[in-house]
Design an enzyme around this catalytic site. Structure first.
Site, PDB file in Angstrom:
ATOM      1  N   GLY A  51       1.152   4.957 -14.317  1.00 10.75           N
ATOM      2  CA  GLY A  51       1.702   5.303 -13.009  1.00 10.75           C
ATOM      3  C   GLY A  51       3.186   5.521 -13.015  1.00 10.75           C
ATOM      4  O   GLY A  51       3.678   6.618 -13.262  1.00 10.75           O
ATOM      5  N   GLY A  63       4.342   4.715   2.235  1.00 13.93           N
ATOM      6  CA  GLY A  63       3.534   4.681   3.447  1.00 13.93           C
ATOM      7  C   GLY A  63       2.406   5.699   3.496  1.00 13.93           C
ATOM      8  O   GLY A  63       2.069   6.212   4.564  1.00 13.93           O
ATOM      9  N   THR A  83       0.273  -2.792  -6.426  1.00 14.30           N
ATOM     10  CA  THR A  83       1.652  -3.286  -6.515  1.00 14.30           C
ATOM     11  C   THR A  83       1.806  -4.706  -5.961  1.00 14.30           C
ATOM     12  O   THR A  83       1.061  -5.141  -5.092  1.00 14.30           O
ATOM     13  CB  THR A  83       2.607  -2.361  -5.747  1.00 14.30           C
ATOM     14  N   CYS A 108      -5.002  -2.096   2.458  1.00 11.24           N
ATOM     15  CA  CYS A 108      -4.650  -1.599   3.790  1.00 11.24           C
ATOM     16  C   CYS A 108      -4.993  -2.639   4.859  1.00 11.24           C
ATOM     17  O   CYS A 108      -5.946  -3.394   4.714  1.00 11.24           O
ATOM     18  CB  CYS A 108      -5.432  -0.327   4.101  1.00 11.24           C
TER      19      CYS A 108
END
Length: 303
Positions: free
Chosen positions: A264, A72, A192, A129
């Site tokens: 990552g 988040g 993702t 977002c």
């Protein structure tokens, strides 16, 4: 010796391996293992206009060949990053890429102005977002929304702007063309994939937010396919990411069209993964008789 330097949106990287946003924090922990100057670039943890505490736990869950996360965007906010974190990162001879997220296009513009003035090398715009003005639709799911936020970021930035594309769309090339048309200097992909796990005994999702983003080796084939599609659809360079754990993984993304790659999730299992990928790419290029590792980019030979 194979030349490891590559160019991304006019910016020279000493080698093609950067670390992906959200997996490297601001470098402090990894800096205890090795000199961060060894990296081609550092894409810092996603920044928002104000401090965010992130989502409630549990917010990370393992999966076969990867992890789900719903952290988040926990971060100190862009101003605190500039004050407290950027001076540390600037000690190192590597490129600093600031990843930004906002609720409105105007927020992206403000952050681009601040970060450009502070001296980052590039800004990565996260368009996964939700846009509160568009009823919560993610910027990255509609070409016109992606183009709008890209245009505002470009108008307020004095450094190259790279847009991070979401794989959770029907046609990623449509979004890539939209951000290119709005002035993006590069694109990065993939972000993702949305996923979910359920505890069969409690019957509750394992993540408190129910769903999260899947990363790790499981997503590599999706990333390779999307990098290949996007690199054939736009003229701007691509930073490839998604499941890179080995030099061969990175080479696949470069052959598909990426100018550089990001490591990552692999960093969580092995802090040295980015350096192993870098050295492995050099060895692979040397075995194939390449003078420059950049010769891998786009060299796939489709059937």
């Amino acid at each position: 010796m194979t030349d490891l330097t590559v160019t991304l949106a006019g910016m020279t990287l000493k080698n093609p391996v950067v670390v992906a946003s959200g997996t490297f924090g601001f470098g402090h922990e990894y800096g205890e293992f090795y000199d961060l100057s060894e990296l081609g670039g550092i894409c810092v943890k996603g920044l928002t206009p104000r401090r965010r505490e992130g989502n409630p736990a549990p917010r990370i869950a393992e999966t076969p060949m990867g992890i789900l996360n719903s952290v988040g965007l926990q971060n100190p906010g862009v101003d605190e990053f500039i004050r407290a974190e950027l001076p540390y990162l600037k000690q190192f001879d590597t490129r600093i890429i600031a990843n930004i997220s906002g609720d409105t296009p105007e927020e992206y513009g403000v952050m681009c102005e601040k970060l450009s003035a502070a001296g980052v090398d590039m800004i990565e715009v996260n368009i996964s977002c939700p846009n509160v003005k568009a009823g919560g639709l993610a910027y990255g799911t509609r070409p016109e929304l992606a183009a709008e936020v890209t245009g505002i970021a470009k108008a307020h930035s004095t450094v190259p702007v790279m847009v991070k594309l979401s794989p959770n769309v029907t046609d990623v090339t449509e979004i890539a063309r939209a951000v290119e048309g709005a002035g993006a200097d590069a694109v990065s992909l993939i972000n993702t994939l949305r996923g979910m796990r359920i505890d069969v005994n409690t019957r509750r999702p394992i993540l408190k937010q129910n769903t999260g983003g899947l990363s790790g080796p499981a997503v590599l084939p999706v990333a390779v396919r999307m990098v290949w599609e996007v690199s054939g659809a736009v003229q701007i360079p691509v930073l490839g990411m998604g499941g890179v754990a080995t030099a061969e993984d990175a080479a696949q993304l470069m052959l598909a069209g990426a100018s550089a790659v990001a490591v990552g999730t692999a960093c969580f299992a092995d802090p040295y993964a980015p350096l192993k990928v870098r050295d492995g790419l050099a060895a692979l290029a040397a075995r194939q008789g390449l003078e420059r590792v950049s010769q891998l980019t786009g060299a796939v030979r489709p059937w």
